[in-house]
Structure formats: structure tokens, C-alpha cells
Design a protein around this motif. Structure first.
Motif: not given
Length: 185
Positions: A56-74
Motif C-alpha cells: 500500500t505504499s503510494g496510497s492512503l486510506g481511512f475508515l470512519a466508524l461510529s463507535d464500532t460500526t463502519p460508516i465511511g471511508f476514503t
């Protein structure tokens, strides 16, 4: 409570599920129903296992969680293009969580990370022309519509899309942080 963390290879199934749900809702009426109701789950699963299973070098990703529930990503490819800079390839928030600033928070974490790496080059993305809501979101954040093209749409048919760009990550970071963008020198 909102928590945003870096995406890990073990998140591939979660990211694929979020991606498919987002496409089904956001692109209904834009992409073919037969595609959205059919092979999209398997395609997204294959895509994310491949992306996150590689280096994953050369890339960035982030995961958004509401408490422990995944609700979005970039997810972005750093310094992807010599002219436009980093490619913002994905920003998806679950339909029930939209309008709460989660996409903006994901962009803030992403741009902060780019700036911490010393990357102040541009940032860009492609947006379906018919996706008016998303286009307005990026325009409110200062993105400029640069170029229109027609592509082969996933699942079949043709589709128009627009290249949106910020000349610097600094400008997008200022917009998502609620600050005025810096003046050109």
C-alpha cells in the motif's frame, strides 16, 4: 462517537461492503440496475482484496466508524499524476450517515496525512456528471471542474464524468478545516 483510523489489509471485506452499498444508493439511475443489483458485490470484494493485499505504499486510506460500526471511508493514490497530484479515488459515506460532516472529516484526516508527509501538490478526482450532489459538495470545498470526458461505465453503457481538482492539498485542507484557503504568492 466518530473515530477515523487508517485502513488495514484486514478491512478489505468491510471496505468492499461499504463501497457496494454506497454505489447502489448513490449511482441508482446513473449506472444500470442490472449491474448495481448484480455483480457489484463480487467486483468490489475482488478490487479491495487486491488493493489492500498489495503493497500500500503510494496510497492512503481511512475508515470512519461510529463507535464500532463502519460508516465511511476514503482512499487515495499519492502523487498519482505529474500534473494533478494525488488521486482521491474513493470517498464514500453510508446513506444513513450522510449530511453529518463525516465525508468532510475523512477528507480532513486524509489531507492532514498528506501534509504531514510533506505533500502539498494538487489533489484531484473524477465525478460522474449526473452525480449533482457530490459535484456540489466538492465545489463547496473549492474544487474546480477542469475537464469532461465520456467513459465506458461500469456494468455497460457510456457515462460522462468530470475531473475536479484543487491546485494544492493546502487548499482542500483549509476548506475542510473551515479556514479560508491561503492566497497565492
Amino acid at each position: 462517537m466518530l473515530h477515523i483510523r487508517a485502513i488495514a489489509p484486514s478491512d478489505a471485506d468491510t471496505i468492499a461492503r461499504l463501497h457496494a452499498i454506497s454505489w447502489r444508493v448513490s449511482y441508482r439511475g446513473m449506472l444500470l440496475d442490472s449491474y448495481l443489483d448484480g455483480p457489484i458485490d463480487e467486483e468490489r470484494l475482488t478490487l479491495w482484496h487486491q488493493r489492500l493485499g498489495e503493497s500500500t505504499s503510494g496510497s492512503l486510506g481511512f475508515l470512519a466508524l461510529s463507535d464500532t460500526t463502519p460508516i465511511g471511508f476514503t482512499f487515495a493514490y499519492v502523487a498519482h499524476d505529474a500534473q494533478w497530484g494525488t488521486l482521491l479515488d474513493n470517498l464514500h459515506v453510508m446513506p444513513e450517515a450522510r449530511g453529518k460532516g463525516i465525508g468532510t472529516q475523512l477528507l480532513k484526516v486524509l489531507t492532514n496525512s498528506l501534509l504531514n508527509q510533506g505533500d502539498e501538490a494538487g489533489i484531484y478526482l473524477w465525478v460522474f456528471e449526473a452525480n449533482h450532489r457530490t459535484r456540489k459538495f466538492y465545489e463547496r470545498l473549492g474544487a474546480k471542474a477542469i475537464e469532461r470526458t465520456v467513459i465506458d461505465a461500469p456494468g455497460g453503457g457510456k457515462f460522462a464524468e468530470w475531473l475536479y481538482a484543487w491546485e494544492s492539498v493546502v487548499h482542500l485542507n483549509a476548506a475542510v478545516a473551515g479556514r479560508r484557503k491561503p492566497h497565492k504568492c
